[in-house]
Write a protein that holds these residues in place. Structure first.
Motif, PDB file in Angstrom:
ATOM      1  N   GLU A  11       5.243 -25.111 -13.843  1.00 29.65           N
ATOM      2  CA  GLU A  11       5.455 -23.752 -13.336  1.00 29.65           C
ATOM      3  C   GLU A  11       6.658 -23.711 -12.399  1.00 29.65           C
ATOM      4  O   GLU A  11       7.271 -22.658 -12.211  1.00 29.65           O
ATOM      5  CB  GLU A  11       4.215 -23.259 -12.596  1.00 29.65           C
ATOM      6  N   GLY A  12       6.951 -24.824 -11.763  1.00 30.55           N
ATOM      7  CA  GLY A  12       8.101 -24.897 -10.876  1.00 30.55           C
ATOM      8  C   GLY A  12       7.866 -24.361  -9.486  1.00 30.55           C
ATOM      9  O   GLY A  12       8.764 -24.369  -8.646  1.00 30.55           O
ATOM     10  N   THR A  13       6.650 -23.901  -9.181  1.00 29.38           N
ATOM     11  CA  THR A  13       6.330 -23.345  -7.876  1.00 29.38           C
ATOM     12  C   THR A  13       4.813 -23.282  -7.741  1.00 29.38           C
ATOM     13  O   THR A  13       4.093 -23.334  -8.745  1.00 29.38           O
ATOM     14  CB  THR A  13       6.927 -21.935  -7.711  1.00 29.38           C
ATOM     15  N   SER A  14       4.325 -23.178  -6.528  1.00 32.64           N
ATOM     16  CA  SER A  14       2.888 -23.006  -6.324  1.00 32.64           C
ATOM     17  C   SER A  14       2.551 -21.521  -6.326  1.00 32.64           C
ATOM     18  O   SER A  14       3.411 -20.658  -6.133  1.00 32.64           O
ATOM     19  CB  SER A  14       2.451 -23.649  -5.003  1.00 32.64           C
ATOM     20  N   THR A  15       1.260 -21.216  -6.536  1.00 30.50           N
ATOM     21  CA  THR A  15       0.809 -19.820  -6.619  1.00 30.50           C
ATOM     22  C   THR A  15      -0.389 -19.611  -5.698  1.00 30.50           C
ATOM     23  O   THR A  15      -0.695 -20.449  -4.853  1.00 30.50           O
ATOM     24  CB  THR A  15       0.403 -19.466  -8.055  1.00 30.50           C
ATOM     25  N   ASP A  16      -1.073 -18.478  -5.921  1.00 29.05           N
ATOM     26  CA  ASP A  16      -2.240 -18.150  -5.104  1.00 29.05           C
ATOM     27  C   ASP A  16      -3.525 -18.748  -5.654  1.00 29.05           C
ATOM     28  O   ASP A  16      -4.604 -18.410  -5.194  1.00 29.05           O
ATOM     29  CB  ASP A  16      -2.379 -16.633  -4.967  1.00 29.05           C
ATOM     30  N   SER A  17      -3.436 -19.611  -6.649  1.00 29.77           N
ATOM     31  CA  SER A  17      -4.553 -20.326  -7.289  1.00 29.77           C
ATOM     32  C   SER A  17      -5.322 -19.474  -8.293  1.00 29.77           C
ATOM     33  O   SER A  17      -6.250 -19.971  -8.931  1.00 29.77           O
ATOM     34  CB  SER A  17      -5.542 -20.912  -6.264  1.00 29.77           C
ATOM     35  N   LEU A  18      -4.938 -18.215  -8.466  1.00 25.31           N
ATOM     36  CA  LEU A  18      -5.676 -17.320  -9.358  1.00 25.31           C
ATOM     37  C   LEU A  18      -5.026 -17.152 -10.721  1.00 25.31           C
ATOM     38  O   LEU A  18      -5.520 -16.380 -11.545  1.00 25.31           O
ATOM     39  CB  LEU A  18      -5.829 -15.936  -8.708  1.00 25.31           C
ATOM     40  N   ARG A  19      -3.930 -17.854 -10.964  1.00 24.68           N
ATOM     41  CA  ARG A  19      -3.195 -17.643 -12.212  1.00 24.68           C
ATOM     42  C   ARG A  19      -2.450 -18.911 -12.595  1.00 24.68           C
ATOM     43  O   ARG A  19      -2.275 -19.820 -11.782  1.00 24.68           O
ATOM     44  CB  ARG A  19      -2.207 -16.494 -12.032  1.00 24.68           C
ATOM     45  N   VAL A  20      -2.022 -18.959 -13.854  1.00 21.63           N
ATOM     46  CA  VAL A  20      -1.138 -20.020 -14.335  1.00 21.63           C
ATOM     47  C   VAL A  20       0.133 -19.341 -14.827  1.00 21.63           C
ATOM     48  O   VAL A  20       0.088 -18.535 -15.760  1.00 21.63           O
ATOM     49  CB  VAL A  20      -1.781 -20.839 -15.474  1.00 21.63           C
ATOM     50  N   LEU A  21       1.259 -19.625 -14.209  1.00 23.56           N
ATOM     51  CA  LEU A  21       2.536 -19.038 -14.603  1.00 23.56           C
ATOM     52  C   LEU A  21       3.037 -19.697 -15.884  1.00 23.56           C
ATOM     53  O   LEU A  21       2.581 -20.774 -16.271  1.00 23.56           O
ATOM     54  CB  LEU A  21       3.564 -19.218 -13.490  1.00 23.56           C
ATOM     55  N   ASP A  22       3.997 -19.041 -16.530  1.00 20.79           N
ATOM     56  CA  ASP A  22       4.606 -19.630 -17.725  1.00 20.79           C
ATOM     57  C   ASP A  22       5.271 -20.956 -17.382  1.00 20.79           C
ATOM     58  O   ASP A  22       5.909 -21.101 -16.334  1.00 20.79           O
ATOM     59  CB  ASP A  22       5.667 -18.688 -18.304  1.00 20.79           C
ATOM     60  N   PHE A  23       5.118 -21.927 -18.268  1.00 19.52           N
ATOM     61  CA  PHE A  23       5.742 -23.240 -18.057  1.00 19.52           C
ATOM     62  C   PHE A  23       7.231 -23.170 -18.364  1.00 19.52           C
ATOM     63  O   PHE A  23       7.651 -22.551 -19.341  1.00 19.52           O
ATOM     64  CB  PHE A  23       5.087 -24.287 -18.968  1.00 19.52           C
ATOM     65  N   ARG A  24       8.017 -23.807 -17.557  1.00 21.58           N
ATOM     66  CA  ARG A  24       9.455 -23.905 -17.787  1.00 21.58           C
ATOM     67  C   ARG A  24       9.719 -24.998 -18.819  1.00 21.58           C
ATOM     68  O   ARG A  24       9.504 -26.177 -18.554  1.00 21.58           O
ATOM     69  CB  ARG A  24      10.184 -24.229 -16.488  1.00 21.58           C
ATOM     70  N   SER A  25      10.241 -24.600 -19.939  1.00 24.47           N
ATOM     71  CA  SER A  25      10.445 -25.575 -21.018  1.00 24.47           C
ATOM     72  C   SER A  25      11.523 -26.596 -20.683  1.00 24.47           C
ATOM     73  O   SER A  25      11.537 -27.695 -21.252  1.00 24.47           O
ATOM     74  CB  SER A  25      10.781 -24.864 -22.323  1.00 24.47           C
ATOM     75  N   THR A  26      12.427 -26.248 -19.760  1.00 27.18           N
ATOM     76  CA  THR A  26      13.494 -27.189 -19.413  1.00 27.18           C
ATOM     77  C   THR A  26      12.936 -28.495 -18.858  1.00 27.18           C
ATOM     78  O   THR A  26      13.533 -29.560 -19.034  1.00 27.18           O
ATOM     79  CB  THR A  26      14.443 -26.571 -18.371  1.00 27.18           C
ATOM     80  N   LEU A  27      11.785 -28.423 -18.202  1.00 25.61           N
ATOM     81  CA  LEU A  27      11.182 -29.630 -17.640  1.00 25.61           C
ATOM     82  C   LEU A  27      10.688 -30.585 -18.726  1.00 25.61           C
ATOM     83  O   LEU A  27      10.477 -31.762 -18.473  1.00 25.61           O
ATOM     84  CB  LEU A  27      10.028 -29.255 -16.713  1.00 25.61           C
TER      85      LEU A  27
END
Length: 282
Positions: free
Chosen positions: A168-184
């Motif tokens: 995800e490249g960053t932390s969140t509020d723990s309630l969601r999963v952000l889109d994965f960065r394919s570059t990683l």
């Protein structure tokens, strides 16, 4: 592309004023954890002095110290912890959602692995010290460093390490999963790694205590680390952590990094149990 630091649409968690009883809980939980961390770090550094000349990048003993310390830190904090599924035994990569500084304790408690983190973390007070001691791989967000970082990943994987990435490249509020960065995921697709590398998706679930803000464990944006940690220690009731291991996927089965990123992202989201903002029934 997602921002390097995620900010929610709403406000941060409102920290309640800590009462006298709350400060007693901070002392009762925090002091034993501090002693445990200090003794663990001293033990880890001592053993590493023996490991390094005989095993080089290999670490046959110190990951067990890290896991012991993190498991017992959660126990001393009063946080219930459980796992579902099986951590893969092969060398390879692990990808997980990122919610909090607590991920350091949670994922180290669950498995023997090594974090891959942005280089800035090395300089953070407290967290940086723990990260360096446990063998974290620090990378710079600079394309000029891509080749050197690729070689570093290869050397660590060939040494038998399991490397943990937060796509995800960053932390969140723990309630969601952000889109994965394919570059990683480009690091996994090289001719040297692709034939043997496996990637295991892992879902990390933080369930807030009953009556608390559902984002209780989340740490994101410009939230202060110290204030967040003290609020957790002061809470009358603690929550629950559940780590879900999904079946590993073989990199060679995917034609490109975008397909690999999407497949692992979907698995992590499927195992993220808090999408409905459920809370612990205590």
């Amino acid at each position: 592309m997602q921002p390097q630091t995620w900010h929610s649409d709403g406000n941060y968690t409102e920290f309640p004023k800590i009462t006298f009883t709350g400060w007693l809980r901070v002392a009762r939980r925090g002091l034993p954890v501090l002693v445990l961390l200090c003794v663990g770090l001293l033990t880890l550094y001592t053993l590493r002095l023996i490991e390094r000349p005989f095993f080089g990048q290999g670490r046959p003993w110190t990951p067990s110290i890290t896991r012991f310390v993190c498991r017992n830190a959660l126990r001393l904090m009063g946080i219930r912890f459980e796992t579902e599924g099986q951590a893969m035994q092969d060398r390879g990569a692990v990808v997980a959602n990122h919610s909090s500084w607590m991920d350091i304790l949670t994922l180290n408690a669950a498995d023997r692995l090594y974090f891959v983190s942005k280089s800035e973390v090395a300089g953070w007070p407290g967290i940086g010290t723990l990260a360096k001691a446990t063998g974290t791989v620090f990378i710079a967000r600079d394309r000029k460093e891509a080749k050197a970082q690729q070689e570093l990943f290869e050397s660590r994987l060939k040494a038998g390490h399991k490397l943990l990435f937060f796509p995800e490249g960053t932390s969140t509020d723990s309630l969601r999963v952000l889109d994965f960065r394919s570059t990683l995921f480009a690091a996994f697709m090289t001719d040297e790694l692709k034939p043997f590398l496996k990637v295991q998706p892992v879902s990390v679930n933080y369930i807030a205590p009953k009556g608390a803000d559902p984002r209780f464990f989340g740490w994101w944006g410009d939230m202060d680390f110290g204030a967040h940690m003290i609020q957790m220690l002061a809470a009358r009731n603690q929550g629950h952590i559940k780590v879900v291991y999904h079946a590993p996927v073989t990199v060679a089965e995917f034609a490109n990094r975008k397909l690999l990123a999407k497949a692992t992202q979907d698995k992590v989201r499927a195992g993220h149990l808090i999408s409905a903002h459920s809370q612990e029934n205590l």
